[in-house]
Design a protein around this motif. Structure first.
Motif, PDB file in Angstrom:
ATOM      1  N   SER A 199       3.239   6.727   1.078  1.00 57.65           N
ATOM      2  CA  SER A 199       3.790   5.449   0.397  1.00 57.65           C
ATOM      3  C   SER A 199       5.245   5.568   1.906  1.00 57.65           C
ATOM      4  N   SER A 225      15.159  -9.326  -4.728  1.00 60.68           N
ATOM      5  CA  SER A 225      13.811  -8.221  -3.579  1.00 60.68           C
ATOM      6  C   SER A 225      14.516  -8.524  -1.932  1.00 60.68           C
ATOM      7  N   LYS A 263       7.609  -8.654   6.916  1.00 61.17           N
ATOM      8  CA  LYS A 263       7.407  -8.315   6.137  1.00 61.17           C
ATOM      9  C   LYS A 263       8.036  -8.199   4.703  1.00 61.17           C
ATOM     10  N   ALA A 312       5.949  -7.583   0.912  1.00 59.87           N
ATOM     11  CA  ALA A 312       5.591  -6.351   0.107  1.00 59.87           C
ATOM     12  C   ALA A 312       5.164  -4.784   0.585  1.00 59.87           C
ATOM     13  N   PRO A 313       6.019  -4.563   1.288  1.00 53.75           N
ATOM     14  CA  PRO A 313       6.036  -3.153   1.306  1.00 53.75           C
ATOM     15  C   PRO A 313       7.495  -2.698   0.221  1.00 53.75           C
ATOM     16  N   THR A 351       8.075  -4.621  -2.752  1.00 49.91           N
ATOM     17  CA  THR A 351       8.071  -5.389  -3.930  1.00 49.91           C
ATOM     18  C   THR A 351       8.649  -4.182  -4.643  1.00 49.91           C
ATOM     19  N   ASN A 352       8.433  -2.513  -4.541  1.00 48.70           N
ATOM     20  CA  ASN A 352       8.714  -2.111  -6.147  1.00 48.70           C
ATOM     21  C   ASN A 352      10.118  -1.617  -5.265  1.00 48.70           C
ATOM     22  N   SER A 398      -0.369   0.933   7.034  1.00 49.07           N
ATOM     23  CA  SER A 398      -0.386  -0.117   5.995  1.00 49.07           C
ATOM     24  C   SER A 398      -1.218   0.243   5.145  1.00 49.07           C
ATOM     25  N   ILE A 456      -1.406   0.026   1.546  1.00 48.40           N
ATOM     26  CA  ILE A 456      -1.411  -1.186   0.519  1.00 48.40           C
ATOM     27  C   ILE A 456      -2.692  -1.991   0.349  1.00 48.40           C
ATOM     28  N   SER A 505       2.103  -4.226  -7.209  1.00 45.41           N
ATOM     29  CA  SER A 505       3.291  -4.324  -7.521  1.00 45.41           C
ATOM     30  C   SER A 505       3.817  -4.772  -6.170  1.00 45.41           C
ATOM     31  N   TYR A 506       2.388  -5.048  -5.135  1.00 48.40           N
ATOM     32  CA  TYR A 506       3.001  -5.296  -3.401  1.00 48.40           C
ATOM     33  C   TYR A 506       2.354  -7.046  -3.657  1.00 48.40           C
TER      34      TYR A 506
END
Length: 958
Positions: free
Chosen positions: A324, A569, A584, A586-587, A589-590, A627, A630, A723-724
């Motif tokens: 990650s 978010s 960007k 998706a990275p 979202t956590n 990435s 993902i 989660s992404y």
């Protein structure tokens, strides 16, 4: 400021270790997830780990084999219930395991249930008790190798052969497709050509237990011993590995390890967790109980198919998200909620709710926590470098930080932050709890000058428009536009805006991009024109944000990247060399739910070192990380169960169609997705066709039941979303519910035959009944005819009587009309007689003596004629008769209601009802006016009327 950032970037690129750009990061902690034995329902110790092609994980546990599919845990035991110390999964999906005097494999049957097949049964019974513990299992050249202390077994095509240990085996290792064994006396042996060949020089390690071997560059081997440390072997000589990693192992004892991408070595320890080092032995990361692992004794480590790390502990299981770009500084680094961060003079400073903290930037972050800056114990809102001075905005005031301590308090009021004032060199404006203050950079340092008068609102967000000298302040729900006086002592102009555009209500955010102030509402960006005194939209920037959710905060970092917050978010538009932007989302979202609302803190030191403030610490983000982490998740229908049976579909091919009896039409599905990064955020959506018309909403629930399903063919479909926000392919299972016996095809045939027979019997009975009923119908029709004829005659007679009655009523109505007409005429005659009597009276008053004889004769003749007319007129009697006829019904009702009323009083009531005057009544009744009043009084008493009630109105109501 930009030149300082360039120097920092050069420092980071050339001075800091290159591991910043690799997978395992030395800055911060990776995300750690622990699983206690109460969760996986097994024993405390986990000795080995492996993963199948579906992504499910397996653990060799004291109580048996533990399976984890991301949602559910399952346990399988050996026949002798012994602990499993080793396991290995081959390409066919067989799970080979080894325990005490027992080894074999688990394989799923046609229902997906794991069944155990013992390989040790191929050994003669009298030799099975000498198997001992199976510590290691390897798959080598198509054979499964089971290694115990005394023997090594080779299994292939359901045949078993073995080789005895020359003396006593310790452990075995498969490195680069070469199989090694440690013998207590002969040293390390290599197995090739069905023989064990000693390696030269390895007897130097005979007094040591070797727990792991790793490949090193130049065909060298790294050997990890239990207590003597780490050694290298170059095909001839064993040498100690003089590195940080060796010092760690010597101090904490080795229990083996694993390797990540042939770049990093994971070293398990007995006393202090794990240390991850590079191929040169430099420790990159150290994780132990203090940093989040359940305990410090690591029995095994395993790298899964996404290059994340799993640890089998002496008590529990730990997952470490190594693959990650994010690592974290949490409570173990003494950090709370983070509001800002900055690098200055070789230190990373972090503003938190518990004060200002710092850590040397050039030193490793492995074990050393952050230190609180002396004198900052209260809330710190911001930390900034302005005019090469470190300014701290805190609840304690505006502070200057030097050498990691507070050297000066500029103002004791609480502050949110500071800005340089354009066109006023060396002047700084600071926002405090009571408005704004002015500071100045002097030769002796920054000094407090004055509090700006005219405005005392507070907020944590304000920007100055550099080209127009406006100070813009956003404080919900208003935007303030202000101008400072030339002496910076007061605001000479203040204007409050409730909106920036009539089409977009509200003011979302205020930000500075490329030295220009922008105002955002519903993702539409505006600038202010001083000439037009109006806001105008920047179409290009609005178009950039047209496809993202409505944002509430936007910040530009030192590289021109645009960071924005929405729905708790985070996202970023990365600025490219051609001034275009790449989105960007998706990275990040956590990080959802962990960001500090209204205090989004982004500190971009360089693309590899980005710090983001969180509610529970600080996260480090490397935007240059590949990435690859993902990936599209997989979705499985883990089990399909109904009363009487359960099919573990996650372990078998789901192409088969299942038939279920109608009595078992209560079905249950469990879903799984072997996604272990932020597994709590994995969501499922499902659809049972044709029962469900649409896909169900995304949910973290991994169980679904359907009850009382009708017979028919069904397809259960499920998909997962990680989660992404990436969705998996659809997984489906087909099944058919048989109809109940009474709705079976054969049952319908029987129903048809029975129906035909019943129709035949009923038809015959109906025809018989029809013939019988025709006779009775004829008689009944005759009877009904006679009854109808009699009824018609009776009705005709009644009709004739009704006609006679109507004729009588019609005649009566005519008579009554005539009576009414006579009444009217009689009243006219009465009035005429009254006039004639008046004339008679007046004629009497005339003196006839003065008339001549002929005139006198005619006068007397007229007088006699009038008197005769009056005397012969019987209209009074006719009037009385007619009145009684007209008001007969009234008199009847009055008499019935008041029986004691006299005929004379009835006449009076009639005259009153006709609204005749007292004088008229007196003349008709031949009494005086007083007599009429007395009669009225007596009538009122008979009718029990009080003085306030109207007599005539009462009579009319009867």
């Amino acid at each position: 400021m930009k030149s300082i950032n360039k120097y920092i970037t050069l420092f980071l690129v050339f001075i800091l270790p290159l591991n910043h750009f690799s997978q395992v990061k030395s800055i911060g902690l990776p995300k750690i997830k622990n699983y206690k034995r109460t969760e996986y329902k097994g024993g405390t110790q986990n000795w080995n780990i492996d993963q199948d092609k579906n992504g499910n994980l397996y653990f060799a546990n004291n109580s048996g084999l533990i399976q984890f599919d991301g949602s559910n845990w399952h346990k399988y035991s050996l026949p002798n219930n012994s602990a499993i110390r080793s396991l290995k999964i081959d390409d066919s999906g067989k799970i080979f395991v080894g325990g005490n005097d027992e080894f074999g494999y688990f394989k799923s049957n046609n229902k997906g249930e794991f069944k155990y097949f013992s390989v040790s049964k191929l050994i003669p019974k009298n030799q099975r008790k000498n198997i001992n513990l199976i510590w290691r299992i390897h798959i080598y050249n198509g054979e499964v190798v089971f290694q115990s202390f005394t023997k090594v077994f080779f299994f292939k095509n359901n045949k078993l052969r073995s080789i005895d240990a020359p003396n006593k085996f310790q452990f075995s290792f498969l490195i680069n497709n070469r199989l090694y064994f440690q013998d207590k006396i002969l040293g390390i042996l290599e197995y090739k050509n069905n023989k064990l060949t000693p390696l030269a020089g390895t007897t130097a390690l005979n007094n040591s237990e070797i727990w792991a071997m790793f490949p090193l560059p130049d065909n060298k081997l790294l050997i990890a011993t239990l207590e003597r440390g780490l050694f290298t072997y170059d095909n001839h000589t064993v040498k100690p590995w003089g590195t940080e990693a060796n010092i760690f192992i010597k101090k904490n004892t080795s229990l083996g390890g694993t390797i990540i991408k042939n770049k990093f070595i994971v070293l398990n320890s007995v006393l202090n967790g794990i240390a991850i080092c590079d191929m040169n032995g430099k420790i990159i990361q150290h994780l132990n109980h203090q940093k989040g692992i359940l305990n410090n004794t690591i029995l095994t480590s395993f790298v899964d198919n996404k290059n994340n790390l799993w640890l089998g502990l002496d008590n529990g299981i730990t997952f470490i998200n190594e693959n990650s770009p994010f690592t974290y500084f949490d409570y173990s680094y003494n950090l709370g909620t983070v509001y800002a961060s900055v690098i200055h003079n070789g230190y990373l400073y972090v503003a938190t709710n518990q004060g200002l903290f710092y850590h040397p930037w050039s030193k490793p972050f492995n074990d050393e926590p952050f230190t609180r800056v002396e004198g900052t114990i209260a809330q710190v809102w911001n930390i900034q470098v302005i005019k090469n001075t470190l300014l701290c905005a805190s609840n304690s005031g505006a502070l200057i930080i030097e050498e990691n301590k507070v050297v000066k308090t500029l103002d004791s009021r609480g502050y949110f932050g500071f800005k340089l004032i354009p066109n006023h060199e060396d002047y700084i404006i600071g926002e405090n709890y009571n408005g704004f203050s002015i500071f100045k950079k002097t030769p002796s340092g920054i000094e407090f000058i004055n509090q700006v008068e005219g405005f005392d609102e507070t907020t944590n967000t304000f920007e100055i428009q550099l080209d127009e000298n406006y100070l813009w302040l956003k404080k919900d729900p208003y935007l303030y536009q202000m101008t400072l006086s030339d002496d910076l002592k007061k605001f000479v102009f203040i204007k409050k805006h409730s909106q920036i555009n009539p089409y977009y209500k509200g003011i979302g955010s205020l930000q500075q991009i490329e030295d220009k102030i922008y105002f955002q509402s519903k993702n539409h960006f505006f600038r202010y024109s001083k000439e037009q005194e109006n806001f105008f939209e920047d179409k290009k920037l609005s178009a950039l944000f047209s496809k993202v959710p409505s944002i509430n905060t936007l910040k530009e970092d030192a590289y021109g990247n645009l960071w924005f917050a929405f729905n708790e978010s985070l996202g970023v538009f990365i600025k490219n060399k051609n001034d275009n932007y790449t989105l960007k989302e998706a990275p990040f979202t956590n990080l959802t739910g962990n960001l500090v609302n209204n205090y989004i803190s982004i500190n971009t030191v360089d693309p590899s070192n980005i710090f983001i403030g969180l509610t529970d610490g600080l996260t480090h983000y490397n935007s240059e990380t590949s990435s690859d982490y993902i990936t599209k998740p997989k979705a499985f229908i883990e089990s399909f169960s109904f009363p009487g049976d359960t099919i573990v579909t996650g372990n078998i091919n789901t192409d088969e169609e299942y038939n279920i009896p109608y009595s078992s039409n209560h079905v249950k599905f469990t879903f799984s997705s072997p996604t272990y990064e932020n597994q709590e955020n994995v969501k499922y959506s499902y659809k049972l066709e044709p029962f469900d018309d649409n896909w169900r909403n995304w949910s973290t629930m991994s169980i679904k039941e359907y009850t009382n399903l009708r017979e028919g063919e069904y397809t259960m479909k499920v998909k997962a979303k990680n989660s992404y926000g990436i969705e998996s392919d659809i997984t489906e299972i087909h099944f058919t519910i048989s109809p109940p016996w009474y709705r079976h095809f054969m049952a319908y045939i029987i129903y048809f035959i029975v129906a035909l027979i019943a129709i035949y019997i009923i038809s015959n009975r109906i025809q018989l009944k029809i013939r019988r009923n025709k006779y009775y119908e004829t008689i009944e029709q005759r009877r009904l005819y006679l009854e109808k004829e009699s009824k018609i005659r009776h009705e005709q007679h009644e009709l004739e009587k009704e006609i006679e009655r109507l004729k009588s009523d019609k005649l009566q109505i005519k008579i009554l009309a005539k009576d009414k007409e006579l009444v009217n005429n009689s009243l006219q005659v009465v009035k005429k007689n009254k006039i004639l009597n008046g004339i008679i009276g007046k004629l009497k008053d005339i003196d006839t003596n003065i008339l001549d004889d002929s005139t006198k004769f005619e006068f007397n003749k007229l007088h006699k004629s009038i008197v005769k007319e009056v005397n012969t007129d019987k209209s009074w009697k006719d009037l009385e008769k007619h009145i009684k006829n007209v008001h007969f019904e009234f008199l009847k009702r009055l008499k019935e209601k008041y029986p004691k009323i006299s005929p004379r009083e009835l006449d009076l009531a009639t005259y009153l009802l006709m609204n005749m005057s007292t004088k008229e009544i007196a003349e008709i009744m031949n009494i005086s006016n007083g007599g009429v009043e007395l009669a009225r009084y007596r009538l009122r008493k008979k009718l029990d009327l009080n003085k306030k009630e109207n007599l005539i109105g009462f009579l009319m109501s009867i």
